[in-house]
Design an enzyme around this catalytic site. Structure first.
Site, PDB file in Angstrom:
ATOM      1  N   LYS A 202      -4.689  12.526  -2.720  1.00  0.00           N
ATOM      2  CA  LYS A 202      -5.447  12.381  -3.960  1.00  0.00           C
ATOM      3  C   LYS A 202      -6.912  12.709  -3.712  1.00  0.00           C
ATOM      4  O   LYS A 202      -7.527  13.471  -4.451  1.00  0.00           O
ATOM      5  CB  LYS A 202      -5.277  10.945  -4.484  1.00  0.00           C
ATOM      6  CG  LYS A 202      -6.029  10.656  -5.744  1.00  0.00           C
ATOM      7  CD  LYS A 202      -5.695   9.269  -6.274  1.00  0.00           C
ATOM      8  CE  LYS A 202      -6.655   8.910  -7.398  1.00  0.00           C
ATOM      9  NZ  LYS A 202      -6.409   7.586  -7.947  1.00  0.00           N
ATOM     10  N   GLU A 208      -6.014  10.507   8.306  1.00  0.00           N
ATOM     11  CA  GLU A 208      -4.763  10.913   8.947  1.00  0.00           C
ATOM     12  C   GLU A 208      -4.269  12.237   8.370  1.00  0.00           C
ATOM     13  O   GLU A 208      -3.825  13.136   9.084  1.00  0.00           O
ATOM     14  CB  GLU A 208      -3.665   9.866   8.718  1.00  0.00           C
ATOM     15  CG  GLU A 208      -3.949   8.505   9.279  1.00  0.00           C
ATOM     16  CD  GLU A 208      -4.605   7.572   8.264  1.00  0.00           C
ATOM     17  OE1 GLU A 208      -5.443   8.038   7.468  1.00  0.00           O
ATOM     18  OE2 GLU A 208      -4.297   6.368   8.302  1.00  0.00           O
ATOM     19  N   GLY A 259      -2.676   6.094  -6.401  1.00  0.00           N
ATOM     20  CA  GLY A 259      -1.840   6.683  -5.347  1.00  0.00           C
ATOM     21  C   GLY A 259      -0.422   6.160  -5.360  1.00  0.00           C
ATOM     22  O   GLY A 259       0.545   6.909  -5.264  1.00  0.00           O
ATOM     23  N   ARG A 260      -0.268   4.838  -5.494  1.00  0.00           N
ATOM     24  CA  ARG A 260       1.073   4.255  -5.425  1.00  0.00           C
ATOM     25  C   ARG A 260       1.881   4.462  -6.703  1.00  0.00           C
ATOM     26  O   ARG A 260       3.027   4.010  -6.794  1.00  0.00           O
ATOM     27  CB  ARG A 260       0.977   2.780  -5.051  1.00  0.00           C
ATOM     28  CG  ARG A 260       0.028   1.958  -5.897  1.00  0.00           C
ATOM     29  CD  ARG A 260      -0.256   0.610  -5.251  1.00  0.00           C
ATOM     30  NE  ARG A 260      -1.265  -0.159  -5.960  1.00  0.00           N
ATOM     31  CZ  ARG A 260      -2.570  -0.061  -5.767  1.00  0.00           C
ATOM     32  NH1 ARG A 260      -3.049   0.833  -4.915  1.00  0.00           N
ATOM     33  NH2 ARG A 260      -3.414  -0.828  -6.437  1.00  0.00           N
ATOM     34  N   GLU A 345       0.015  -3.596  -2.135  1.00  0.00           N
ATOM     35  CA  GLU A 345      -1.306  -3.003  -2.353  1.00  0.00           C
ATOM     36  C   GLU A 345      -1.794  -3.356  -3.763  1.00  0.00           C
ATOM     37  O   GLU A 345      -2.992  -3.514  -3.990  1.00  0.00           O
ATOM     38  CB  GLU A 345      -1.257  -1.473  -2.152  1.00  0.00           C
ATOM     39  CG  GLU A 345      -2.632  -0.853  -1.945  1.00  0.00           C
ATOM     40  CD  GLU A 345      -2.577   0.576  -1.415  1.00  0.00           C
ATOM     41  OE1 GLU A 345      -2.720   0.795  -0.206  1.00  0.00           O
ATOM     42  OE2 GLU A 345      -2.399   1.499  -2.232  1.00  0.00           O
ATOM     43  N   HIS A 376      23.334  -7.233   9.912  1.00  0.00           N
ATOM     44  CA  HIS A 376      23.498  -7.386  11.363  1.00  0.00           C
ATOM     45  C   HIS A 376      22.159  -7.552  12.069  1.00  0.00           C
ATOM     46  O   HIS A 376      22.068  -7.379  13.281  1.00  0.00           O
ATOM     47  CB  HIS A 376      24.272  -6.188  11.919  1.00  0.00           C
ATOM     48  CG  HIS A 376      25.646  -6.099  11.336  1.00  0.00           C
ATOM     49  ND1 HIS A 376      26.738  -6.690  11.926  1.00  0.00           N
ATOM     50  CD2 HIS A 376      26.083  -5.549  10.176  1.00  0.00           C
ATOM     51  CE1 HIS A 376      27.803  -6.484  11.161  1.00  0.00           C
ATOM     52  NE2 HIS A 376      27.431  -5.797  10.091  1.00  0.00           N
ATOM     53  N   LYS A 516     -10.863   1.131   7.664  1.00  0.00           N
ATOM     54  CA  LYS A 516     -11.184   2.573   7.713  1.00  0.00           C
ATOM     55  C   LYS A 516     -12.603   2.768   8.224  1.00  0.00           C
ATOM     56  O   LYS A 516     -12.872   3.627   9.064  1.00  0.00           O
ATOM     57  CB  LYS A 516     -11.086   3.204   6.315  1.00  0.00           C
ATOM     58  CG  LYS A 516      -9.688   3.427   5.791  1.00  0.00           C
ATOM     59  CD  LYS A 516      -9.776   4.189   4.458  1.00  0.00           C
ATOM     60  CE  LYS A 516      -8.468   4.188   3.714  1.00  0.00           C
ATOM     61  NZ  LYS A 516      -8.576   4.699   2.342  1.00  0.00           N
TER      62      LYS A 516
HETATM   63  O1  F6P Z   1      -4.151   3.231   1.923  1.00  0.00           O
HETATM   64  C1  F6P Z   1      -5.078   3.400   0.929  1.00  0.00           C
HETATM   65  C2  F6P Z   1      -4.807   4.615   0.087  1.00  0.00           C
HETATM   66  O2  F6P Z   1      -5.955   4.853  -0.648  1.00  0.00           O
HETATM   67  C3  F6P Z   1      -3.600   4.479  -0.825  1.00  0.00           C
HETATM   68  O3  F6P Z   1      -3.858   3.783  -1.975  1.00  0.00           O
HETATM   69  C4  F6P Z   1      -3.272   5.912  -1.042  1.00  0.00           C
HETATM   70  O4  F6P Z   1      -1.991   6.046  -1.576  1.00  0.00           O
HETATM   71  C5  F6P Z   1      -3.407   6.442   0.364  1.00  0.00           C
HETATM   72  O5  F6P Z   1      -4.526   5.762   0.875  1.00  0.00           O
HETATM   73  C6  F6P Z   1      -3.569   7.916   0.499  1.00  0.00           C
HETATM   74  O6  F6P Z   1      -4.720   8.368  -0.140  1.00  0.00           O
HETATM   75  P1  F6P Z   1      -4.915   9.893  -0.482  1.00  0.00           P
HETATM   76  O7  F6P Z   1      -3.812  10.307  -1.390  1.00  0.00           O
HETATM   77  O8  F6P Z   1      -6.259   9.994  -1.120  1.00  0.00           O
HETATM   78  O9  F6P Z   1      -4.851  10.682   0.807  1.00  0.00           O
END
Ligand code: F6P
Length: 546
Positions: A202, A208, A259-260, A345, A376, A516
């Site tokens: 987003k 990462e 995002g979620r 979240e 199990h 972060k």
């Molecule tokens: O973990 C925090 C967060 O902002 C989530 O809410 C989001 O889904 C994820 O990181 C990834 O963010 P982005 O889509 O901006 O890479």
């Protein structure tokens, strides 16, 4: 919005009184005996999903009080405000309109822009799918989604769940972790000229995702890949950053999509590539059908509302701090991970929307595993442990294993039999949780292994089950794009309901920011060894790591 927080209502006081009088000691076996029509009264049919709420730890009076609570907290007005595009995410000044992503063309807010992107994305999808699996350069066999959190978990959950619908010429890979092993293990399996990388973020700034995207681009160049524009696409709200990365093909979405809640947006591109346009539309339609149910059905018959109320009752009165989700469908094995982000979240907050500390618990811990595997591993604790953990069984009437061409009638019959085995296991676990087993019953059984040094009565104590452990069963006829869409939306709105009653902002996620920021400081220190100003534990660990 001028509605009281749950604990400041008249209904909350009434609910507290009801809890002391009837709720604390409620025994499911007794309420079933007292109410022969309990199963009928507590069976709710929503689009694609039937909810059996009869084994929930409540009775009709509890429900009446909870519905009063929902009304007093202005749940319907809050729901309508969200769907109309009011700024519900107040700390970020944003509307919360994932429902608009699922609305049919011409309906709901932002319809024009939603459908413009959807049309463009699905045209791209059909173009890729037409030649997918081919051997000529440029024909795609592998899709690698690089994203994390909401930019990963939806597609990563849905694609295997709908395995029977996936294009047979396409393999899907999901890379999320900062650990390079994640990406490297995928790159070993793919070829640059046949791979499409989807960089899903987003913000297009997530550490990462950016690291994995840069490494994937490096691998692509190292292996003779030249046409980045053809092999890398982005799904993001930050089109400029994607362009700076070298990506020209971008599918956008908007800041009013959290995002979620984003698998319905361009973030769903891998889902659309896997399933094709009409199935993607079917998933949206299933989600929209659940939206309509949530928006239009009276509170007392509204499945997401009832489940959200159950969550408040469990958390704030019964004291349950965790819930276990067990899908008896192997395709849905990533659903617990998906729901962890959605629920924890969203509702893992300790202050209300105005910033006042909360005097009650909010999000529970959600965990789970596919049945029968979980049986199990952790079911021992669910049946005989000291804590009560409500269990959510997801049962599916029809199996959805892909029918391979070579499947003989004999094999088919065996797999069909396994499906019955799967369902019988789910039913049996719910039964065992509720009914349990007394010491007398255990004593009457032949013990399989002789333990000569232990009296039979003592062994029987180990073999008793307290019972009266609650569960919820959600039943679907089949896992299809439509039914899965409806199921996910059921959980979305249920999460909204408990968050609304708690008076929290379910749509921000400040809790992920501190780690972060600290990581940004520690990263160069790991290379340089500079531990000046750090706390002793972190400094010592850096020294050991170097
Ligand atoms: O973990 C925090 C967060 O902002 C989530 O809410 C989001 O889904 C994820 O990181 C990834 O963010 P982005 O889509 O901006 O890479």
């Amino acid at each position: 919005m001028a509605f009281p927080r749950c604990d400041q209502t008249v209904a909350w006081s009434a609910l507290s009184g009801h809890f002391e009088a009837h709720g604390r000691d409620l025994d499911l076996r007794q309420v079933f005996a007292d109410n022969p029509d309990r199963v009928q009264r507590l069976g709710i049919q929503a689009p694609e999903v039937f909810g059996d709420l009869s084994r929930v730890h409540w009775d009709v009076a509890t429900l009446r009080h909870l519905l009063d609570l929902a009304r007093e907290c202005g749940l319907e007005a809050r729901r309508d405000a969200m769907m109309a595009g009011e700024v519900m995410n107040t700390t970020e000044g944003r509307a919360v309109l994932h429902t608009a992503l699922r609305a049919p063309r011409g309906q709901g807010p932002h319809s024009q822009q939603v459908h413009d992107v959807l049309d463009r994305m699905l045209a791209f999808v059909e173009n890729v799918r037409t030649t997918a699996g081919g051997t000529a350069p440029g024909q795609i066999t592998d899709v690698v989604n690089i994203g994390i959190g909401g930019s990963d978990l939806g597609p990563q959950m849905v694609v295997p769940a709908l395995d029977a619908f996936v294009h047979p010429g396409l393999n899907f890979h999901f890379v999320s972790n900062a650990d390079g092993q994640d990406l490297a293990s995928v790159l070993r399996k793919v070829r640059p000229e046949h791979t499409l990388f989807v960089i899903a973020s987003k913000t297009f700034t997530t550490q990462e995702t950016m690291a994995n995207a840069v490494a994937a681009r490096q691998w692509f160049a190292d292996h003779g890949g030249t046409d980045i524009a053809r092999h890398f696409v982005a799904t993001t709200t930050n089109v400029e950053a994607a362009a700076a990365f070298g990506i020209t093909q971008t599918f956008g979405f908007w800041d009013w999509v959290g995002g979620r809640f984003s698998m319905w947006s361009a973030i769903g591109l891998p889902i659309a590539l896997a399933l094709g346009s009409s199935n993607f539309h079917a998933m949206l339609a299933g989600g929209h059908a659940m939206d309509e149910h949530f928006a239009q059905t009276s509170l007392a018959h509204n499945l997401p509302v009832l489940l959200g109320l159950m969550d408040v009752w469990y958390r704030n009165f019964k004291g349950y701090s965790s819930r276990c989700v067990v899908p008896y469908h192997h395709g849905l094995r990533r659903l617990p991970a998906y729901l962890q982000q959605l629920v924890m979240e969203s509702n893992g907050k300790r202050v209300d929307a105005q910033g006042a500390p909360l005097p009650f618990g909010t999000s529970d811990v959600l965990w789970g595993e596919a049945g029968t595997n979980g049986q199990h591993a952790f079911f021992q604790m669910l049946h005989q442990g000291t804590d009560v953990v409500p269990v959510e069984f997801l049962l599916v009437r029809q199996p959805s294993y892909r029918a391979p061409g070579s499947m003989t009638p004999a094999l088919r019959a065996l797999l069909d039999q396994q499906h019955h085995m799967l369902l019988a296991n789910g039913l049996a676990q719910a039964q065992a949780l509720m009914w349990g087993k007394t010491a007398e019953e255990a004593l009457g059984e032949a013990v399989p292994t002789a333990a000569p040094d232990m009296p039979a009565e003592a062994i029987a104590k180990h073999r008793t089950f307290p019972g009266n452990r609650p569960s919820l069963t959600l039943l679907m006829d089949e896992v299809t794009p439509r039914s899965l869409g409806a199921l996910v939306v059921l959980y979305e709105h249920r999460t909204f309901v408990s968050g609304a009653l708690w008076g929290i902002n379910s749509f921000d996620q400040w809790g992920v920011e501190l780690g972060k920021a600290l990581c940004k400081d520690l990263l160069p220190r790991l290379c340089s060894g500079d531990t000046a100003g750090l706390d002793a534990a972190t400094a010592a660990m850096i020294a050991r790591l170097r």
